[in-house]
Scaffold this motif. Structure first.
Motif, mmCIF file in Angstrom:
data_model
loop_
_atom_site.group_PDB
_atom_site.id
_atom_site.type_symbol
_atom_site.label_atom_id
_atom_site.label_comp_id
_atom_site.label_asym_id
_atom_site.label_seq_id
_atom_site.Cartn_x
_atom_site.Cartn_y
_atom_site.Cartn_z
ATOM 1 N N LEU A 1 0.840 -1.198 0.000
ATOM 2 C CA LEU A 1 0.000 0.000 0.000
ATOM 3 C C LEU A 1 0.875 1.248 0.000
ATOM 4 C CD1 LEU A 1 -1.983 -2.218 1.129
ATOM 5 C CD2 LEU A 1 -3.120 -0.385 2.340
ATOM 6 N N GLY A 2 0.297 2.358 -0.456
ATOM 7 C CA GLY A 2 0.973 3.643 -0.347
ATOM 8 C C GLY A 2 0.621 4.282 0.978
ATOM 9 N N ALA A 3 1.094 5.519 1.194
ATOM 10 C CA ALA A 3 0.811 6.207 2.457
ATOM 11 C C ALA A 3 0.235 7.590 2.192
ATOM 12 C CB ALA A 3 2.101 6.333 3.264
ATOM 13 N N ASP A 4 -0.694 7.963 3.072
ATOM 14 C CA ASP A 4 -1.228 9.328 3.069
ATOM 15 C C ASP A 4 -0.724 9.980 4.341
ATOM 16 O OD1 ASP A 4 -2.954 11.636 3.170
ATOM 17 O OD2 ASP A 4 -4.364 10.446 4.348
ATOM 18 N N CYS A 5 0.022 11.074 4.195
ATOM 19 C CA CYS A 5 0.634 11.732 5.348
ATOM 20 C C CYS A 5 0.068 13.134 5.521
ATOM 21 C CB CYS A 5 2.139 11.845 5.143
ATOM 22 S SG CYS A 5 2.923 10.242 4.921
ATOM 23 N N VAL A 6 0.097 13.615 6.761
ATOM 24 C CA VAL A 6 -0.370 14.980 7.014
ATOM 25 C C VAL A 6 0.659 15.818 7.766
ATOM 26 C CG1 VAL A 6 -2.856 14.594 6.921
ATOM 27 C CG2 VAL A 6 -1.626 14.187 9.055
ATOM 28 N N SER A 7 1.900 15.331 7.819
ATOM 29 C CA SER A 7 2.944 16.132 8.475
ATOM 30 C C SER A 7 4.295 15.583 8.040
ATOM 31 C CB SER A 7 2.826 16.015 10.001
ATOM 32 O OG SER A 7 3.204 14.714 10.411
ATOM 33 N N GLY A 8 5.332 16.381 8.298
ATOM 34 C CA GLY A 8 6.683 15.912 8.009
ATOM 35 C C GLY A 8 7.001 14.683 8.846
ATOM 36 N N GLY A 9 6.539 14.682 10.068
ATOM 37 C CA GLY A 9 6.760 13.533 10.950
ATOM 38 C C GLY A 9 6.161 12.266 10.360
ATOM 39 N N GLU A 10 4.980 12.398 9.795
ATOM 40 C CA GLU A 10 4.352 11.217 9.186
ATOM 41 C C GLU A 10 5.096 10.787 7.922
ATOM 42 O OE1 GLU A 10 -0.270 11.390 10.777
ATOM 43 O OE2 GLU A 10 0.093 11.443 8.633
ATOM 44 N N LYS B 1 0.768 23.019 5.894
ATOM 45 C CA LYS B 1 2.092 22.396 5.709
ATOM 46 C C LYS B 1 3.166 23.458 5.928
ATOM 47 C CE LYS B 1 0.248 19.443 2.000
ATOM 48 N NZ LYS B 1 -1.009 20.171 1.718
ATOM 49 N N ASP B 2 4.061 23.188 6.834
ATOM 50 C CA ASP B 2 5.139 24.145 7.117
ATOM 51 C C ASP B 2 6.230 24.008 6.040
ATOM 52 O OD1 ASP B 2 6.540 26.084 8.440
ATOM 53 O OD2 ASP B 2 6.537 25.067 10.380
ATOM 54 N N ASP B 3 7.064 25.046 5.938
ATOM 55 C CA ASP B 3 8.069 25.052 4.856
ATOM 56 C C ASP B 3 8.971 23.817 4.882
ATOM 57 O OD1 ASP B 3 6.885 27.511 4.844
ATOM 58 O OD2 ASP B 3 8.727 28.640 4.450
ATOM 59 N N TRP B 4 9.428 23.452 6.092
ATOM 60 C CA TRP B 4 10.356 22.306 6.154
ATOM 61 C C TRP B 4 9.662 21.012 5.760
ATOM 62 C CZ3 TRP B 4 9.724 17.905 9.146
ATOM 63 C CH2 TRP B 4 8.793 17.982 10.193
ATOM 64 N N GLU B 5 8.348 20.958 5.975
ATOM 65 C CA GLU B 5 7.607 19.742 5.623
ATOM 66 C C GLU B 5 7.470 19.645 4.100
ATOM 67 O OE1 GLU B 5 4.737 18.938 9.359
ATOM 68 O OE2 GLU B 5 4.249 20.782 8.293
ATOM 69 N N ILE B 6 7.228 20.788 3.471
ATOM 70 C CA ILE B 6 7.155 20.810 2.002
ATOM 71 C C ILE B 6 8.528 20.436 1.438
ATOM 72 C CG2 ILE B 6 6.855 22.341 -0.002
ATOM 73 C CD1 ILE B 6 4.753 23.871 1.738
ATOM 74 N N ALA B 7 9.578 21.003 2.042
ATOM 75 C CA ALA B 7 10.937 20.710 1.579
ATOM 76 C C ALA B 7 11.229 19.214 1.702
ATOM 77 C CB ALA B 7 11.944 21.528 2.391
ATOM 78 N N LEU B 8 10.820 18.622 2.810
ATOM 79 C CA LEU B 8 11.062 17.184 3.020
ATOM 80 C C LEU B 8 10.384 16.360 1.919
ATOM 81 C CD1 LEU B 8 12.236 15.061 5.103
ATOM 82 C CD2 LEU B 8 9.928 14.972 6.070
ATOM 83 N N GLY B 9 9.136 16.718 1.638
ATOM 84 C CA GLY B 9 8.396 16.019 0.575
ATOM 85 C C GLY B 9 9.105 16.154 -0.765
ATOM 86 N N LEU B 10 9.572 17.356 -1.049
ATOM 87 C CA LEU B 10 10.261 17.588 -2.332
ATOM 88 C C LEU B 10 11.580 16.829 -2.392
ATOM 89 C CD1 LEU B 10 9.628 21.419 -2.756
ATOM 90 C CD2 LEU B 10 8.812 19.602 -4.288
ATOM 91 N N ASP B 11 12.314 16.847 -1.272
ATOM 92 C CA ASP B 11 13.602 16.145 -1.256
ATOM 93 C C ASP B 11 13.431 14.661 -1.563
ATOM 94 O OD1 ASP B 11 14.921 18.458 -0.710
ATOM 95 O OD2 ASP B 11 15.036 18.140 1.463
ATOM 96 N N HIS B 12 12.293 14.125 -1.131
ATOM 97 C CA HIS B 12 12.078 12.688 -1.368
ATOM 98 C C HIS B 12 11.258 12.416 -2.629
ATOM 99 C CE1 HIS B 12 13.962 11.090 2.246
ATOM 100 N NE2 HIS B 12 13.544 12.194 2.840
ATOM 101 N N ASN B 13 10.954 13.445 -3.367
ATOM 102 C CA ASN B 13 10.147 13.286 -4.598
ATOM 103 C C ASN B 13 8.860 12.498 -4.357
ATOM 104 O OD1 ASN B 13 12.186 14.582 -6.154
ATOM 105 N ND2 ASN B 13 13.332 12.656 -6.154
ATOM 106 N N ILE B 14 8.094 12.917 -3.377
ATOM 107 C CA ILE B 14 6.838 12.204 -3.094
ATOM 108 C C ILE B 14 5.870 12.349 -4.272
ATOM 109 C CG2 ILE B 14 7.054 12.372 -0.579
ATOM 110 C CD1 ILE B 14 4.867 14.621 -0.765
ATOM 111 N N ALA B 15 4.858 11.438 -4.268
ATOM 112 C CA ALA B 15 3.960 11.368 -5.433
ATOM 113 C C ALA B 15 3.153 12.641 -5.635
ATOM 114 C CB ALA B 15 3.012 10.183 -5.265
ATOM 115 N N CYS B 16 2.661 13.215 -4.549
ATOM 116 C CA CYS B 16 1.723 14.320 -4.735
ATOM 117 C C CYS B 16 1.513 15.125 -3.446
ATOM 118 C CB CYS B 16 0.391 13.719 -5.181
ATOM 119 S SG CYS B 16 -0.807 14.935 -5.692
ATOM 120 N N PHE B 17 1.398 16.428 -3.601
ATOM 121 C CA PHE B 17 0.971 17.300 -2.499
ATOM 122 C C PHE B 17 -0.517 17.585 -2.713
ATOM 123 C CE2 PHE B 17 5.475 18.035 -2.856
ATOM 124 C CZ PHE B 17 5.913 18.313 -1.573
ATOM 125 N N ASN B 18 -1.318 17.277 -1.714
ATOM 126 C CA ASN B 18 -2.734 17.629 -1.805
ATOM 127 C C ASN B 18 -2.882 19.032 -1.234
ATOM 128 O OD1 ASN B 18 -3.404 15.127 -2.902
ATOM 129 N ND2 ASN B 18 -3.632 14.206 -0.875
#
Ligand code: LLP
Length: 385
Positions: free
Chosen positions: A65-74, A95-112
């Motif tokens: 399964l994939g994951a749905d996250c709502v924070s950098g911690g998740e 979403k705080d700046d560092w959380e967006i950055a974390l998502g981008l650094d890992h090339n996540i599938a999508c930001f909702n």
């Protein structure tokens, strides 16, 4: 009433309060949700917020399964558990700046994405990193989920999603951005939804939005219907697996899927709710003038749902076969809201008895707190006990 099958002798030896997870049930649930989703080629992103216990997360990740996250911690918890970044979607109104950055650094599938303001920030951070963020617009579809007010999200008065009337502004904003790629639309109307007509209405609303946007030449690769499927809190032994079959077939019947379109879901409660039980020990049976109280060593710090949402959790005295009596079941915390249930019928309770508070696998352990300087609850698993 069918009684649950707990390894009672083993549970007597554990330190309580403790979340006991029935791993066979979790595996059966995962098998079922996958089978039903595969029928329509639907993608499932488990909503980490429901339960982020590392063992539970790795079992879910192992099943693909994939994951749905709502924070950098998740996001971090999902990565640690082995969810591939390409299967991670990231929602949340703040979403705080560092959380967006974390998502981008890992090339996540999508930001909702939930607002125009957020789109601007994602554009800026992505541009600084020389990356392109895939985004889905979370649209507030104005659909009543017929559930508890505190877990309703898809109405105009809720903070979530972009209002339909503001969608065009967000879309025209998007045309200016080079580092944000619009790939989809996202919805989530609420949680513990047992009336499937709400999902029917959501599918119909998604069609309407797609039709209108198609006229403006806007098309989406993906549509994400969020989570929300409810479980049967009253009959955990009779109906341990949520009705994934009717849920997906409702969406399939009513949603007009465009050619090649990916359809995503973000179930949380329906995956992990039934497999978790909070095991608490009776500290005292306190006799009052008008009623008797069972005072447990678990309180709302261990399971917040009854105090916060007046939620019902089925309870059983798993260490007694004596005639049932009626009790108010309460915790030790110094607040009157620390009540698990009023007028609960339990096999006669004595000091030391173990009370099983059922269907606590979702939004149980993960919402625990240390108020009153209490310890966090423990966890144990049926296959390693
Ligand atoms: N996707 C989004 C964007 C969400 O906000 C949620 C839950 C889900 C998926 C997963 O929904 P589920 O399938 O679990 O219903 N603490 C509350 C529930 C809060 C739900 C928050 N959002 C409770 O204990 O009932």
């Amino acid at each position: 009433m069918i009684k649950a099958n707990f390894p009672i002798e083993k549970l007597k030896a554990i330190e309580t309060p403790c979340y006991y997870y029935d791993i066979d049930l979790l595996k059966e649930t995962l098998k079922k949700v996958k089978e039903e989703a595969e029928k329509y080629d639907y993608l499932i992103h488990y909503a980490i917020k429901a339960n982020a216990n590392p063992r539970i997360l790795s079992l879910i990740a192992e099943q693909g399964l994939g994951a749905d996250c709502v924070s950098g911690g998740e996001i971090q918890a999902a990565l640690n558990a082995g969810f591939p970044p390409q299967k991670i979607v990231f929602a949340g109104v703040g979403k705080d700046d560092w959380e967006i950055a974390l998502g981008l650094d890992h090339n996540i599938a999508c930001f909702n994405v939930e607002s125009e303001a957020e789109l601007n920030v994602i554009q800026e951070i992505a541009s600084n990193k020389g990356k392109i963020a895939n985004v889905a617009l979370r649209i507030n579809p104005e659909i009543d989920a017929h559930t508890h007010a505190k877990i309703t999200t898809g109405m105009k008065e809720n903070k979530f999603g972009i209002n339909i009337g503001l969608l065009n502004d967000a879309l025209s904003e998007l045309t200016k951005f080079k580092h944000v790629k619009l790939i989809g639309m996202h919805f989530h109307i609420g949680s513990q939804i047992t009336d499937l007509s709400c999902f029917e209405n959501l599918a119909i609303r998604a069609n309407e939005i797609q039709d209108v946007l198609a006229m403006q030449d806007v098309q989406f690769e993906t549509v994400n219907f969020g989570g929300g499927l409810g479980i049967d809190y009253h009959h955990p032994n009779e109906f341990p697996i949520a009705s994934f079959e009717s849920f997906f077939s409702t969406i399939n019947r009513h949603f007009v899927r465009r050619k090649g379109q990916m359809v995503r879901f973000e179930p949380g409660r329906s995956i992990v709710g039934p497999c978790g039980t909070l095991i608490a020990r009776t500290i005292y049976v306190k006799e009052g003038e008008t009623k008797n109280f069972v005072v447990l060593n678990a309180g709302f710090t261990d399971l917040m749902r009854p105090a916060m949402y007046n939620a019902y959790h089925h309870m059983e005295n798993i260490t007694s076969n004596e005639e049932p009596e009626v009790y108010d079941v309460v915790g030790p915390i110094c607040e009157s809201s620390d009540v698990f249930g009023l007028k609960v019928e339990l096999n006669r309770v004595r000091r030391g008895d173990l009370i099983a508070i059922r269907s606590a696998g979702a939004y149980g352990e993960v919402m625990a707190s240390q108020y009153n300087c209490r310890k966090l609850p423990r966890s144990c698993f049926s296959d390693t006990l």
